[in-house]
Design an enzyme around this catalytic site. Sequence first.
Site, short mmCIF file in Angstrom:
data_model
loop_
_atom_site.label_atom_id
_atom_site.label_comp_id
_atom_site.label_asym_id
_atom_site.label_seq_id
_atom_site.Cartn_x
_atom_site.Cartn_y
_atom_site.Cartn_z
N GLU A 131 0.56 -1.11 -0.03
CA GLU A 131 0.16 -0.22 0.32
C GLU A 131 1.24 1.07 -0.27
OE1 GLU A 131 -3.84 1.41 2.59
OE2 GLU A 131 -2.08 0.68 3.52
N LYS B 119 -9.44 0.04 -1.94
CA LYS B 119 -9.85 -0.31 -0.79
C LYS B 119 -11.64 -0.30 -0.56
CE LYS B 119 -8.10 0.11 3.38
NZ LYS B 119 -6.67 1.39 4.22
N CYS C 158 -4.09 -2.49 4.10
CA CYS C 158 -3.86 -2.52 5.77
C CYS C 158 -4.48 -3.70 6.16
CB CYS C 158 -3.88 -0.66 5.41
SG CYS C 158 -3.17 -0.85 7.00
#
Length: 505
Positions: free
Chosen positions: A259, A320, A370
């Site tokens: 990321e 995301k 994440c």
Amino acid sequence: MLGAVGGGALLYLSFPPRTLWWLVFPAFALLGIVLHGRRARAGFGYGFLFGLGFLLPLLAWTGTFVGSLPWVVLSAFEAMFIGAAGAGIAVVSRMPAAPVWAAAVWIAGEALRGRVPFGGLPWGRVGFGQPDGPLLPLAAIGGEPLLSFAAVLAGLAVGDLVRRLVLRQGPRLLVAPALVAVLAMAAGPLAALVPATPNGGEDRTVTIAAVQGNVPRLGLDFNAQRRAVLDNHVRATEQLAADAAAGRVPRPDLVIWPENSSDIDPLRNPDAAAQIDRAARAVGVPVLVGTVLRNPDGRTTSNSSLVWEGGTGVVERNDKRRVQPFGEYMPWREFFRLFSSYVDRAGYFVPGQGAGAVDMAGVRVGIAICWEVAFDDLVADSVAAGAEVLAVPSNNATFGLSEMTYQQLAMSRIRAVEHDRPVIVATTSGVSATITRDGAVTASTRQFTPDVLVDRTELRHTTTLATRWRSAPEWVLVALGVLAVGAGIVTRRRAVRRAGRDEDG
């Protein structure tokens, strides 16, 4: 009060990076003893103290560079959910088989905390602290909730047994809690005997590389030198290509960047696109690039993972799906600005759509960017979309040399077992890791050190019970907990009325 706070501290110590997983049992033994026979109000108070003893040290990384106020406020707010669970555990503490109902109440509290507000904060669920414990195989049966339930149940049963021993109750009254504790602890080894079900796909082995390019400096301003971060990952990938050509490492089939490896939008910046393409051409295989893309409205951004092929460019994109409040976006921005000037550093990210899986060199890669790895439904969606391997591209540089990255790594290990999928963790600054389907870490990096991991990853096409049942085990446990609290309230009210009639008589 000391027992409640001390129990919470023991629960914290059971979490990675330590391997003291067994401390979960005395932690909940203490909590069960403290809450036994209490009123709901007292249960809330002691549960809140338990939550503070646990969450204040566990979430210390949230205040690494923004100060203590946001960290303390967040910990206290989340501890209120544990306080509510404490109230429920107190209500059911006098019921027959109390540890079973109390453990279900705890899962109900975790389920609520993981969903509200602003999408919830699943961080610190008990099961996420058990990647090295013998209960881990339960994740493949009922996911993290069943793993949490068994650990909490074992601890509460031990506490009930100790309480009865101290009160010198007869041997007959010691059998039930002892049996519950033994069965709960034996559940993990028994679950390991349940194999995943083959689903007809072809088993094969692929070589996957995870690139950790590192960042120029620690802290919130790590991305002030965005070009340096991108150059680091390009340089590391070119070195990987050279090492593969020289036979020093196996030639990868695909490469995972973390990321924020390119916070310069390569769809708008030709120079950034040229750098990424140079790296992809050098290594000769698709590269998953973590980047920030500016949306057409000119104001919002997307945290994206792009599949980049040398000479072609972007062939697939995954955004995301659950962005992080107070970091990637700021809910109630004007209100929270009253408490911290760091509010204005929060971004304007928006959640993306899609299944969370992309194709790379014929491999279906599930993506949990994440903190998405903390959410059961997002990972399950990726596996349902055909993911053969899970990638967790992350950026932990904003949390410095804290325990955050180890806590997140533990979640990735739980996911590997839950869905019988290997996991590749690629972070900008560490800890990156390769994880087998049974949750074992085969290789890892140090923090804030450039490195590349190359792993021959076995892909098997199987389906675990946890994958098939998804959230059903959690909802069953939540229902049991809620019903038990209801039954406990009714029982206590009847006891109060009965006592009142006896006094009148």
